[in-house]
Motif scaffolding. Structure first.
Motif, mmCIF file in Angstrom:
data_model
loop_
_atom_site.group_PDB
_atom_site.id
_atom_site.type_symbol
_atom_site.label_atom_id
_atom_site.label_comp_id
_atom_site.label_asym_id
_atom_site.label_seq_id
_atom_site.Cartn_x
_atom_site.Cartn_y
_atom_site.Cartn_z
ATOM 1 N N HIS A 77 0.849 -1.186 0.000
ATOM 2 C CA HIS A 77 0.000 0.000 0.000
ATOM 3 C C HIS A 77 0.883 1.234 0.000
ATOM 4 O O HIS A 77 1.864 1.314 0.735
ATOM 5 N N THR A 78 0.532 2.213 -0.826
ATOM 6 C CA THR A 78 1.337 3.419 -0.959
ATOM 7 C C THR A 78 1.160 4.368 0.215
ATOM 8 O O THR A 78 1.990 5.230 0.442
ATOM 9 N N GLY A 79 0.057 4.220 0.942
ATOM 10 C CA GLY A 79 -0.220 5.123 2.046
ATOM 11 C C GLY A 79 -1.281 6.155 1.679
ATOM 12 O O GLY A 79 -1.785 6.868 2.535
ATOM 13 N N TYR A 80 -1.622 6.232 0.415
ATOM 14 C CA TYR A 80 -2.659 7.153 -0.046
ATOM 15 C C TYR A 80 -3.973 6.397 -0.207
ATOM 16 O O TYR A 80 -3.974 5.180 -0.432
ATOM 17 N N PRO A 81 -5.109 7.105 -0.152
ATOM 18 C CA PRO A 81 -6.400 6.437 -0.355
ATOM 19 C C PRO A 81 -6.453 5.760 -1.725
ATOM 20 O O PRO A 81 -6.095 6.350 -2.739
ATOM 21 N N GLY A 83 -4.577 3.339 -2.654
ATOM 22 C CA GLY A 83 -3.212 3.068 -3.089
ATOM 23 C C GLY A 83 -2.768 1.634 -2.934
ATOM 24 O O GLY A 83 -1.586 1.370 -2.736
ATOM 25 N N LYS A 85 -1.525 -1.738 -4.201
ATOM 26 C CA LYS A 85 -0.831 -2.208 -5.395
ATOM 27 C C LYS A 85 -0.670 -3.716 -5.315
ATOM 28 O O LYS A 85 -0.165 -4.237 -4.321
#
Length: 142
Positions: A77-81, A83, A85
């Motif tokens: 998870h990128t940390g953004y809503p 996000g 992957k």
């Protein structure tokens, strides 16, 4: 009789060479994790880093059993809503085969500061060549 507790300056680190050609990912990763933690030694102490160095060659020739090549997913998870992957193992092996083994071993180590020191002793190479001949690694048959 008292319990023996190893001291960091008493531990002798050895180097092992593992050929990953035609080895199953999970089984190989669990054996490597044991060596990195030092559980194969009689002087194993949980709060002291007693593990050894491991050099893995031919990481691009690791196999998976069953349909895991297409079904197994690595998720981050990128940390953004929104996000999340996802990457299949097949795509990961084409782009970066070292990462698949690295993540498998890392997730088998304890989740603490000591594990961050342990994972630094894992050296993974895509092909049969490595640059640790000076350390004279012992061939380890897994």
């Amino acid at each position: 009789m008292k319990t023996y507790l190893a001291k960091p300056n008493e531990i002798e680190k050895k180097w092992y060479l593992v050929d990953a050609k035609d080895k199953v990912l999970g089984r190989l990763a669990s054996k490597i994790a044991v060596i990195l933690m030092g559980k194969h030694k009689p002087v194993y102490t949980p709060h002291v880093d007693t593990g050894d160095f491991v050099v893995v060659v031919n990481a691009d020739k690791i196999v998976l059993t069953g349909n895991k090549l297409k079904d197994k997913m690595y998720i981050r998870h990128t940390g953004y809503p929104g996000g999340l992957k996802k990457t299949s193992y097949e795509v990961l092996m084409e782009k970066n085969p070292e990462k698949a083994l690295y993540l498998a071993v890392k997730r088998m180590l304890p989740k603490n500061r000591l594990a961050r020191k342990m994972i630094k002793r894992l050296k993974i190479y895509r092909g049969p060549e490595h640059n640790h001949q000076a350390q004279k690694p012992e061939a380890l048959d897994i």
